[in-house]
Design a protein around this motif. Structure first.
Motif, PDB file in Angstrom:
ATOM      1  N   ARG A  22      -3.987   0.035  -0.895  1.00 53.95           N
ATOM      2  CA  ARG A  22      -2.956   0.088  -2.245  1.00 53.95           C
ATOM      3  C   ARG A  22      -3.817  -0.782  -3.185  1.00 53.95           C
ATOM      4  NH1 ARG A  22      -0.339  -3.366  -4.352  1.00 53.95           N
ATOM      5  NH2 ARG A  22       0.176  -4.947  -2.625  1.00 53.95           N
ATOM      6  N   ILE A  23      -4.886  -2.081  -2.852  1.00 55.68           N
ATOM      7  CA  ILE A  23      -5.393  -2.350  -3.934  1.00 55.68           C
ATOM      8  C   ILE A  23      -6.494  -1.438  -4.265  1.00 55.68           C
ATOM      9  CG2 ILE A  23      -6.517  -4.022  -5.112  1.00 55.68           C
ATOM     10  CD1 ILE A  23      -4.707  -5.579  -3.245  1.00 55.68           C
ATOM     11  N   THR A  24      -7.245  -0.852  -3.494  1.00 56.35           N
ATOM     12  CA  THR A  24      -8.673  -0.613  -3.571  1.00 56.35           C
ATOM     13  C   THR A  24      -8.246   1.035  -3.953  1.00 56.35           C
ATOM     14  OG1 THR A  24      -8.631  -0.335  -1.425  1.00 56.35           O
ATOM     15  CG2 THR A  24      -9.538  -2.020  -2.461  1.00 56.35           C
ATOM     16  N   GLY A  25      -7.376   1.667  -3.762  1.00 61.65           N
ATOM     17  CA  GLY A  25      -7.349   3.178  -4.154  1.00 61.65           C
ATOM     18  C   GLY A  25      -7.646   4.206  -2.482  1.00 61.65           C
ATOM     19  N   VAL A  26      -8.377   3.473  -1.360  1.00 62.12           N
ATOM     20  CA  VAL A  26      -8.657   4.067  -0.658  1.00 62.12           C
ATOM     21  C   VAL A  26      -7.663   4.685   0.230  1.00 62.12           C
ATOM     22  CG1 VAL A  26     -11.256   3.831  -1.351  1.00 62.12           C
ATOM     23  CG2 VAL A  26      -9.625   2.031   0.454  1.00 62.12           C
ATOM     24  N   ARG A  48     -16.487  -2.729  -2.636  1.00 62.00           N
ATOM     25  CA  ARG A  48     -15.113  -3.338  -2.949  1.00 62.00           C
ATOM     26  C   ARG A  48     -14.023  -3.800  -2.301  1.00 62.00           C
ATOM     27  NH1 ARG A  48     -11.331   1.557  -4.876  1.00 62.00           N
ATOM     28  NH2 ARG A  48     -13.366   2.511  -4.508  1.00 62.00           N
ATOM     29  N   ILE A  49     -13.921  -3.371  -1.701  1.00 55.37           N
ATOM     30  CA  ILE A  49     -12.630  -3.256   0.024  1.00 55.37           C
ATOM     31  C   ILE A  49     -13.107  -4.696   0.948  1.00 55.37           C
ATOM     32  CG2 ILE A  49     -12.216  -3.092   2.311  1.00 55.37           C
ATOM     33  CD1 ILE A  49     -13.134  -0.028   1.782  1.00 55.37           C
ATOM     34  N   ARG A  50     -14.203  -5.306   0.822  1.00 55.42           N
ATOM     35  CA  ARG A  50     -14.220  -6.953   1.248  1.00 55.42           C
ATOM     36  C   ARG A  50     -13.751  -7.268  -0.170  1.00 55.42           C
ATOM     37  NH1 ARG A  50     -16.793  -7.405   5.747  1.00 55.42           N
ATOM     38  NH2 ARG A  50     -17.617  -6.094   6.551  1.00 55.42           N
ATOM     39  N   GLU A  51     -14.134  -7.494  -1.353  1.00 58.99           N
ATOM     40  CA  GLU A  51     -13.606  -8.118  -2.396  1.00 58.99           C
ATOM     41  C   GLU A  51     -12.411  -8.383  -2.766  1.00 58.99           C
ATOM     42  OE1 GLU A  51     -15.836  -6.611  -5.730  1.00 58.99           O
ATOM     43  OE2 GLU A  51     -17.361  -8.116  -5.227  1.00 58.99           O
ATOM     44  N   LEU A  56      -7.580 -11.220  -1.368  1.00 54.34           N
ATOM     45  CA  LEU A  56      -5.668 -11.527  -0.248  1.00 54.34           C
ATOM     46  C   LEU A  56      -5.281 -11.971   0.857  1.00 54.34           C
ATOM     47  CD1 LEU A  56      -5.145  -7.345  -0.428  1.00 54.34           C
ATOM     48  CD2 LEU A  56      -4.131  -9.160  -1.018  1.00 54.34           C
ATOM     49  N   GLY A  57      -6.441 -12.380   1.133  1.00 59.03           N
ATOM     50  CA  GLY A  57      -6.673 -13.514   2.178  1.00 59.03           C
ATOM     51  C   GLY A  57      -6.620 -13.093   3.465  1.00 59.03           C
ATOM     52  N   TYR A  58      -7.372 -11.645   3.481  1.00 61.71           N
ATOM     53  CA  TYR A  58      -6.922 -10.914   4.895  1.00 61.71           C
ATOM     54  C   TYR A  58      -7.827 -11.399   5.703  1.00 61.71           C
ATOM     55  CZ  TYR A  58      -7.720  -7.063   8.304  1.00 61.71           C
ATOM     56  OH  TYR A  58      -7.998  -6.383   8.784  1.00 61.71           O
ATOM     57  N   ARG A  59      -7.115 -11.422   6.678  1.00 56.37           N
ATOM     58  CA  ARG A  59      -8.063 -11.852   8.369  1.00 56.37           C
ATOM     59  C   ARG A  59      -8.200 -10.447   9.215  1.00 56.37           C
ATOM     60  NH1 ARG A  59      -9.540 -15.022   4.638  1.00 56.37           N
ATOM     61  NH2 ARG A  59      -9.704 -17.348   4.727  1.00 56.37           N
TER      62      ARG A  59
END
Length: 338
Positions: A22-26, A48-51, A56-59
């Motif tokens: 949602r954030i990156t638009g992909v 961009r996705i990794r940033e 977001l603190g994604y794990r």
């Protein structure tokens, strides 16, 4: 208006690939490829996705990752005795290569039990992509059966048809026996390790053949365990054998025997020369400093993980790798008095 990339507060639902999408638009599938299969999307999109994932603190969930890729990113490392300091460098070397490849090591200890090793290996294989069996006490056929289920690399012993990394004990032992012979030793002992250990058998055969070639007699003495206690328990048998030098299965056994000698008034190396194996941390701190045959456990660990990662990707080249050993002369060896 708040920053929508701000990490969720404590107690909130963890971020998902859908939040990143949602954030990156992909598409979520693009996020999954970027995080789990580097190089499958453009470099700019992946960055961009990794940033966004970091913001977001994604794990990554290994089990979720395994669904589309068939891989968990986990590697198992099963050792015969996790308390043995010989494995410290091996684990560090293995961990370094695993980390470079974004893999996680899961450790387990078989406590010198073949039965526990087999059951633990089978349980580990459910959660990992491949398994390192270190100083396995299993029979070749059992290891081959496990390897038929998932990739395995045997460490510290070769197994027909299974990739392996092990030390070549001969170079270091040649140097050790040459020194003993040159100093005048003619009757020596090999203080053995576990009977189920392939490496123990290899060390005994090598020591026996080298001693005979040099006109030396050699006797095998069994220790109760590959530990300091095992070396301590063997003191009486070593004295009864009337040898002038002992080559031990490992440094722990040698150090145990060294301590027993000190307590019983037997001076090393004046009364008995002593050589260990492995060059563990602290071998040079004993009194006297322990002479030993060194093998590079750190290198074995890193080479083994690299080989396992290759096997997971279908590369079966270079099935057996032997790393040379070297003798390290310290203060526990001298010319015999008798």
């Amino acid at each position: 208006m708040g920053d929508k990339r701000r990490p969720a507060a404590k107690g909130k639902t963890p971020a998902t690939i859908y939040d990143i999408a949602r954030i990156t638009g992909v598409n979520p599938s693009t996020v999954s490829r970027a995080l789990n299969q580097p190089g499958r999307v453009s470099a700019s999109t992946e960055q961009r996705i990794r940033e966004a994932a970091a913001d977001l603190g994604y794990r990554t969930n290994p089990m979720a990752r395994a669904l589309p890729t068939g891989k968990t990113g986990n590697l198992g490392l099963l050792v015969s005795d996790l308390t043995n300091p010989v494995y410290f460098d091996l684990v560090r070397g293995a961990e370094r290569i695993a980390r470079e490849h974004d893999a996680m090591l899961i450790f387990a200890d078989s406590q010198e039990s073949a039965e526990l090793e087999r059951s633990t290996a089978e349980r580990l294989q459910i959660a990992v992509d491949g398994l390192l069996l270190v100083a396995s006490r299993l029979e070749d056929a059992q290891i081959q059966e496990l390897a038929a289920a998932k990739p395995i690399v045997a460490v510290n012993r070769p197994v027909p048809g299974v990739p392996s990394v092990a030390p070549d004990v001969r170079p270091g032992m040649v140097e050790a026996l040459d020194l003993l012979h040159g100093l005048g030793h003619r009757r020596i002992a090999y203080l053995a390790g576990p009977e189920a250990s392939w490496m123990n058998g290899m060390k005994w055969v090598t020591a026996h053949d080298l001693a005979v070639d040099r006109g030396m007699s050699i006797v095998e003495i069994q220790s109760s365990a590959p530990t300091r206690e095992g070396g301590t328990d063997a003191f009486a048998d070593v004295m009864a054998a009337e040898v002038t030098a002992v080559l031990a299965y490992n440094d722990l056994v040698a150090l145990g025997l060294l301590g027993a000698c000190r307590r019983h008034g037997v001076e090393v190396p004046r009364d008995l020369s002593l050589i260990g194996f492995d060059d563990i941390f602290g071998a040079d701190l004993s009194a006297p400093a322990l002479s030993t045959v060194r093998c590079s456990w750190g290198d074995m660990g890193s080479r083994a993980v690299a080989k396992l990662l290759g096997a997971i990707e279908g590369d079966a080249s270079g099935a057996e790798l032997n790393l040379p050993t070297e003798f390290v002369a310290r203060d526990s060896v001298a010319a015999p008095r008798r």
